[in-house]
Design a protein around this motif. Structure first.
Motif, PDB file in Angstrom:
ATOM      1  N   GLU A 254       0.830  -1.213   0.000  1.00  0.00           N
ATOM      2  CA  GLU A 254       0.000   0.000   0.000  1.00  0.00           C
ATOM      3  C   GLU A 254       0.862   1.259   0.000  1.00  0.00           C
ATOM      4  O   GLU A 254       0.616   2.190  -0.759  1.00  0.00           O
ATOM      5  N   ASP A 255       1.886   1.263   0.849  1.00  0.00           N
ATOM      6  CA  ASP A 255       2.760   2.433   0.927  1.00  0.00           C
ATOM      7  C   ASP A 255       3.465   2.674  -0.402  1.00  0.00           C
ATOM      8  O   ASP A 255       3.603   3.817  -0.840  1.00  0.00           O
ATOM      9  N   ARG A 256       3.884   1.600  -1.032  1.00  0.00           N
ATOM     10  CA  ARG A 256       4.578   1.763  -2.309  1.00  0.00           C
ATOM     11  C   ARG A 256       3.633   2.329  -3.361  1.00  0.00           C
ATOM     12  O   ARG A 256       4.019   3.181  -4.163  1.00  0.00           O
ATOM     13  N   LEU A 257       2.422   1.853  -3.344  1.00  0.00           N
ATOM     14  CA  LEU A 257       1.447   2.400  -4.287  1.00  0.00           C
ATOM     15  C   LEU A 257       1.261   3.894  -4.048  1.00  0.00           C
ATOM     16  O   LEU A 257       1.209   4.687  -5.003  1.00  0.00           O
ATOM     17  N   ASN A 258       1.169   4.278  -2.785  1.00  0.00           N
ATOM     18  CA  ASN A 258       0.999   5.700  -2.474  1.00  0.00           C
ATOM     19  C   ASN A 258       2.167   6.526  -3.017  1.00  0.00           C
ATOM     20  O   ASN A 258       1.975   7.580  -3.624  1.00  0.00           O
ATOM     21  N   ILE A 259       3.366   6.022  -2.799  1.00  0.00           N
ATOM     22  CA  ILE A 259       4.548   6.749  -3.287  1.00  0.00           C
ATOM     23  C   ILE A 259       4.496   6.888  -4.797  1.00  0.00           C
ATOM     24  O   ILE A 259       4.701   7.964  -5.365  1.00  0.00           O
ATOM     25  N   LEU A 260       4.215   5.757  -5.454  1.00  0.00           N
ATOM     26  CA  LEU A 260       4.202   5.775  -6.920  1.00  0.00           C
ATOM     27  C   LEU A 260       3.185   6.788  -7.442  1.00  0.00           C
ATOM     28  O   LEU A 260       3.493   7.596  -8.344  1.00  0.00           O
ATOM     29  N   VAL A 261       1.990   6.744  -6.887  1.00  0.00           N
ATOM     30  CA  VAL A 261       0.946   7.650  -7.366  1.00  0.00           C
ATOM     31  C   VAL A 261       1.341   9.098  -7.120  1.00  0.00           C
ATOM     32  O   VAL A 261       1.160   9.968  -7.982  1.00  0.00           O
ATOM     33  N   GLN A 262       1.913   9.328  -5.960  1.00  0.00           N
ATOM     34  CA  GLN A 262       2.326  10.699  -5.650  1.00  0.00           C
ATOM     35  C   GLN A 262       3.370  11.187  -6.644  1.00  0.00           C
ATOM     36  O   GLN A 262       3.323  12.336  -7.102  1.00  0.00           O
ATOM     37  N   LYS A 263       4.287  10.334  -6.998  1.00  0.00           N
ATOM     38  CA  LYS A 263       5.350  10.744  -7.906  1.00  0.00           C
ATOM     39  C   LYS A 263       4.821  11.030  -9.312  1.00  0.00           C
ATOM     40  O   LYS A 263       5.361  11.874 -10.023  1.00  0.00           O
TER      41      LYS A 263
END
Lengths: 211, 211
Positions: free
Chosen positions: A174-183
């Motif tokens: 989940e955290d990785r998805l958040n980072i990716l989307v933010q980027k």
DNA sequence: CAGATAATCTAGCAACGCTAGTATTTCGCG
DNA sequence: CGCGAAATACTAGCGTTGCTAGATTATCTG
């Protein structure tokens, strides 16, 4: 002509039977366990009938992959409701959900050697649609959005395969998805809006050679 | 004791011979072509001697992969000179260069099924070092930088494997790298740095290495 | 030099994808 | 209804794979 029709229908049913057996067996024990002998036993036919439907094992896997493209395209376009908040995140999540739900189908689609053409005229329509959903989720068209979508796809694919092979932990997806989307979000953390660096990627073409 | 030493040395030499033969054959014809019989023929021994060095074919590939980790770690740490402009880009380019230079080694490291432990105590030191270089290139430590590095790694890995399997075109690799670096660049720097992502240290990174 | 030990090879197993040739079933037609 | 023709599925087998047991050869020790 009704007889021929029935035969044709039965053939189609058996075709589906083979595909389902292959997918189920792969889901249970992995693609290595999908052998022509076991497949034949599962559908209660002898080995050679498989070759009356498919050119070989690779062809069976390609057929499973093609079905997967349709499934993925459906999910991505469904997640891609224009105007909804956080479309990008929804589409990315849908991609990762599909990979989690059907790992072996995903493997056949994107990991294993395949003769399916990508980014060409022979590319399956479903695959094109899936990619188009990815492009659309990135926001309004601008130059180089094709490349941008490819990079996003690469990141999603990397997350999937590295997690599936145990190379990054299952924890924190989940955290990785958040980072990716933010980027990749067009309005946050992305200096492109202010600086317009290089006006998209097309300025300097690749200088490396292909082979 | 000298006799035993000589024997040990010869064994070590033969071990290297096997590894080199496996890597060369894989580079020439792919891992599928690396069979125990062909390997044995290449080193002028019979098949079973392979099993006195390795548990099996998978073990040989794992050994090739381990060497690859060292190679990759060397390249990434070399590219990671603190203070240099665009460290992130240099490290990413070094990663992609490695994958292009040694595609089959990369495959053994990151694609094929492996028993090598990732993100655990048994993780090979070289692999940890390579990942650490990636983390460092992302800038000063802050919370969640581990996840951030994993996402970056996923993107790089995705670019590599999708290109290697022909799923994204070879053309445009440079542009995709530019996009990726731009997206992952830390936001607290001078915006002027981002003005021309293709400039500066970029030119060095795509020079093809010896094959 | 003889016996013990270590190293290596020959031969083979089970399983793989795939196919040629044979048996069986089904069809068209008188 | 009955009989040749054609479609259909099966048995059997080929060559290859990873891997291993047992025989054989080379090496070292007393």
């Amino acid at each position: 002509m009704s007889i021929a029709e029935r035969r044709e229908r039965q053939r189609a049913e058996r075709y589906e039977l083979i595909l389902a057996a292959a997918r189920d067996l792969a889901e249970a024990e992995g693609w290595d366990a999908v052998t022509t002998r076991r497949l034949a036993a599962l559908i209660d036919y002898s080995q050679p009938v498989l070759y009356s439907h498919f050119k070989g094992k690779a062809d069976i896997m390609a057929a499973v992959a093609t079905r997967g493209f349709e499934d993925l395209a459906t999910r991505l376009t469904a997640a891609n409701v224009t105007g909804a908040p956080d479309v990008l995140r929804n589409v990315c999540a849908a991609y990762l959900d599909f990979a989690r739900a059907r790992p072996v189908v995903y493997e056949a689609m994107f990991v294993l050697p395949t003769q399916i053409k990508f980014a060409s005229e022979e590319t399956p329509p479903a695959l094109r649609a899936a990619f188009a959903a990815l492009v659309a989720a990135l926001g309004p068209d601008r130059q180089g959005s094709e490349f941008l979508a490819e990079v996003l796809w690469s990141a999603l694919h990397g997350l999937v395969v590295l997690a599936q092979s145990g190379r990054i932990p299952a924890r924190g997806a989940e955290d990785r998805l958040n980072i990716l989307v933010q980027k990749f979000r067009s309005d946050d953390g992305d200096p492109a809006d202010r600086a317009r660096p290089g006006a998209g990627p097309a300025s300097r073409s690749d200088t490396e050679r292909a082979s």
